[in-house]
Design an enzyme around this catalytic site. Structure first.
Site, PDB file in Angstrom:
ATOM      1  N   GLY A  13       0.781  -1.229   0.000  1.00 26.46           N
ATOM      2  CA  GLY A  13       0.000   0.000   0.000  1.00 26.46           C
ATOM      3  C   GLY A  13       0.813   1.280   0.000  1.00 26.46           C
ATOM      4  O   GLY A  13       0.407   2.275   0.595  1.00 26.46           O
ATOM      5  N   ASN A  15       1.289   3.259  -2.568  1.00 23.05           N
ATOM      6  CA  ASN A  15       0.495   4.268  -3.283  1.00 23.05           C
ATOM      7  C   ASN A  15      -0.657   4.769  -2.413  1.00 23.05           C
ATOM      8  O   ASN A  15      -0.976   5.956  -2.420  1.00 23.05           O
ATOM      9  CB  ASN A  15      -0.037   3.698  -4.600  1.00 23.05           C
ATOM     10  CG  ASN A  15       0.995   3.799  -5.700  1.00 23.05           C
ATOM     11  OD1 ASN A  15       1.257   4.899  -6.193  1.00 23.05           O
ATOM     12  ND2 ASN A  15       1.587   2.684  -6.073  1.00 23.05           N
ATOM     13  N   ARG A  66     -16.305 -15.248  -8.265  1.00 22.66           N
ATOM     14  CA  ARG A  66     -15.917 -13.838  -8.249  1.00 22.66           C
ATOM     15  C   ARG A  66     -17.097 -12.931  -7.904  1.00 22.66           C
ATOM     16  O   ARG A  66     -16.957 -11.927  -7.211  1.00 22.66           O
ATOM     17  CB  ARG A  66     -15.365 -13.464  -9.631  1.00 22.66           C
ATOM     18  CG  ARG A  66     -14.235 -12.487  -9.600  1.00 22.66           C
ATOM     19  CD  ARG A  66     -13.729 -12.227 -10.994  1.00 22.66           C
ATOM     20  NE  ARG A  66     -12.694 -13.142 -11.428  1.00 22.66           N
ATOM     21  CZ  ARG A  66     -11.407 -12.983 -11.135  1.00 22.66           C
ATOM     22  NH1 ARG A  66     -11.002 -11.983 -10.406  1.00 22.66           N
ATOM     23  NH2 ARG A  66     -10.507 -13.829 -11.572  1.00 22.66           N
ATOM     24  N   MET A  91      -4.934  -6.229  -6.796  1.00 21.01           N
ATOM     25  CA  MET A  91      -4.524  -7.199  -7.806  1.00 21.01           C
ATOM     26  C   MET A  91      -5.611  -8.240  -8.131  1.00 21.01           C
ATOM     27  O   MET A  91      -5.290  -9.336  -8.573  1.00 21.01           O
ATOM     28  CB  MET A  91      -3.230  -7.889  -7.373  1.00 21.01           C
ATOM     29  CG  MET A  91      -2.064  -6.938  -7.129  1.00 21.01           C
ATOM     30  SD  MET A  91      -1.697  -5.808  -8.496  1.00 21.01           S
ATOM     31  CE  MET A  91      -0.707  -6.871  -9.546  1.00 21.01           C
ATOM     32  N   LEU A  94     -11.711  -7.257 -11.728  1.00 17.50           N
ATOM     33  CA  LEU A  94     -13.091  -6.953 -11.350  1.00 17.50           C
ATOM     34  C   LEU A  94     -14.028  -7.267 -12.515  1.00 17.50           C
ATOM     35  O   LEU A  94     -13.684  -7.069 -13.677  1.00 17.50           O
ATOM     36  CB  LEU A  94     -13.198  -5.479 -10.946  1.00 17.50           C
ATOM     37  CG  LEU A  94     -12.362  -5.116  -9.706  1.00 17.50           C
ATOM     38  CD1 LEU A  94     -12.220  -3.607  -9.561  1.00 17.50           C
ATOM     39  CD2 LEU A  94     -12.965  -5.725  -8.442  1.00 17.50           C
ATOM     40  N   ASN A 108      -7.461   3.820 -11.300  1.00 19.41           N
ATOM     41  CA  ASN A 108      -6.454   2.784 -11.077  1.00 19.41           C
ATOM     42  C   ASN A 108      -5.092   3.333 -11.448  1.00 19.41           C
ATOM     43  O   ASN A 108      -4.979   4.171 -12.344  1.00 19.41           O
ATOM     44  CB  ASN A 108      -6.763   1.567 -11.962  1.00 19.41           C
ATOM     45  CG  ASN A 108      -5.743   0.458 -11.796  1.00 19.41           C
ATOM     46  OD1 ASN A 108      -5.361   0.110 -10.672  1.00 19.41           O
ATOM     47  ND2 ASN A 108      -5.283  -0.117 -12.903  1.00 19.41           N
ATOM     48  N   HIS A 110      -1.457   2.021 -12.909  1.00 15.68           N
ATOM     49  CA  HIS A 110      -0.882   0.867 -13.599  1.00 15.68           C
ATOM     50  C   HIS A 110       0.580   1.167 -13.925  1.00 15.68           C
ATOM     51  O   HIS A 110       0.884   2.250 -14.434  1.00 15.68           O
ATOM     52  CB  HIS A 110      -1.670   0.583 -14.885  1.00 15.68           C
ATOM     53  CG  HIS A 110      -1.154  -0.613 -15.618  1.00 15.68           C
ATOM     54  ND1 HIS A 110      -1.411  -1.903 -15.189  1.00 15.68           N
ATOM     55  CD2 HIS A 110      -0.379  -0.724 -16.713  1.00 15.68           C
ATOM     56  CE1 HIS A 110      -0.813  -2.750 -16.013  1.00 15.68           C
ATOM     57  NE2 HIS A 110      -0.183  -2.062 -16.946  1.00 15.68           N
TER      58      HIS A 110
HETATM   59  C1  GAR Z   1       2.361  -0.505  -7.875  1.00 18.08           C
HETATM   60  O1  GAR Z   1       3.550  -0.509  -8.601  1.00 18.08           O
HETATM   61  C2  GAR Z   1       1.161  -0.415  -8.805  1.00 18.08           C
HETATM   62  O2  GAR Z   1       1.398   0.385  -9.937  1.00 18.08           O
HETATM   63  C3  GAR Z   1       1.009  -1.854  -9.194  1.00 18.08           C
HETATM   64  O3  GAR Z   1       1.237  -2.583  -8.024  1.00 18.08           O
HETATM   65  C4  GAR Z   1       2.139  -1.857  -7.190  1.00 18.08           C
HETATM   66  C5  GAR Z   1       1.517  -1.719  -5.815  1.00 18.08           C
HETATM   67  O4  GAR Z   1       2.410  -1.166  -4.912  1.00 18.08           O
HETATM   68  N1  GAR Z   1      -0.292  -2.096  -9.725  1.00 18.08           N
HETATM   69  C6  GAR Z   1      -0.562  -3.005 -10.655  1.00 18.08           C
HETATM   70  O5  GAR Z   1       0.274  -3.744 -11.133  1.00 18.08           O
HETATM   71  C7  GAR Z   1      -2.012  -3.058 -11.082  1.00 18.08           C
HETATM   72  N2  GAR Z   1      -2.198  -3.965 -12.179  1.00 18.08           N
HETATM   73  P1  GAR Z   1       1.884  -0.521  -3.547  1.00 18.08           P
HETATM   74  O6  GAR Z   1       1.015  -1.580  -2.874  1.00 18.08           O
HETATM   75  O7  GAR Z   1       3.139  -0.264  -2.774  1.00 18.08           O
HETATM   76  O8  GAR Z   1       1.125   0.710  -3.877  1.00 18.08           O
END
Ligand code: GAR
Length: 198
Positions: A13, A15, A66, A91, A94, A108, A110
């Site tokens: 988490g 982000n 799901r 991850m 949906l 989101n 990415h």
């Molecule tokens: C981040 O790099 C995000 O961009 C990626 O997962 C990581 C989560 O890190 N998201 C994806 O790949 C979505 N398909 P975090 O939990 O430290 O934010």
């Protein structure tokens, strides 16, 4: 009135923390819930430490169903009544029904320059493609995987000797800049795209 924000996470988490840190300042939105698809998601404790309500719906007991997992997720979300949902390292894929319920309100992040490299292993795939730049994108979530309208992007050079790990490590701080900037604009209905060049 501040916009109510729910953040969905699966892991550490970082982000989510960047979004919470920014919303703790003068901001048009406020966090109302951090929701994870596993009670073990490291981000839950970080959110709780910041005084934000947390919840989890473990996806594992719902294996193969799901729709039922999402119904449980939705119940928590409806209780929190968010105006905006931020997927932040969430991850789970949906279903169209869930996305339709929140369409126009769900963002989101990415880790690629969309529309390149939708899906997983983006850093590896950027290297394999011989990219000179790599980056991340915040977009609106629609029924198309990693395919909704782009709200902002951050771009950085790929360096000689880069590996998927070094790319991920250099990109993450850019993600932490980009997502809060986009959320600030989105919360006030500003549709100007954010661009960051590192
Ligand atoms: C981040 O790099 C995000 O961009 C990626 O997962 C990581 C989560 O890190 N998201 C994806 O790949 C979505 N398909 P975090 O939990 O430290 O934010």
């Amino acid at each position: 009135m501040k916009k109510r924000v729910a953040i969905l996470i699966s892991g550490g988490g970082s982000n989510m923390e960047a979004l919470l840190r920014d919303m703790a300042r003068d901001h048009p939105a406020a966090p109302v819930l951090v929701l994870a698809n596993s009670p073990d998601a490291g981000g839950l404790a970080k959110a709780a430490a910041r005084g934000v309500a947390t919840a989890s719906v473990d996806h594992r007991p719902y294996k193969g169903d799901r729709a039922r997992f999402e119904a449980a997720l939705n119940e928590k979300l409806e209780q929190a009544a968010p105006d905006i949902i931020c997927l932040a390292g969430f991850m789970r894929i949906l279903t169209p029904g869930f996305i339709a319920r929140w369409q126009g309100k769900m963002l989101n992040i990415h880790p690629s320059i969309l529309p390149l490299f939708r899906g997983l292993h983006t850093h590896q795939r950027a290297l394999e493609a011989g990219m000179a730049v790599h980056g991340c994108t915040v977009h609106e979530v629609t029924g198309e995987l990693d395919g909704g309208p782009i709200l902002g992007q951050a771009v950085m050079p790929v360096q000689a000797g880069d590996t998927p790990e070094t790319l991920a490590k250099r990109l993450l701080p850019l993600e932490h800049q980009l997502y809060p900037m986009v959320l600030r604009r989105f919360a006030v209905g500003d549709s100007k795209k954010v661009s960051i060049f590192a």
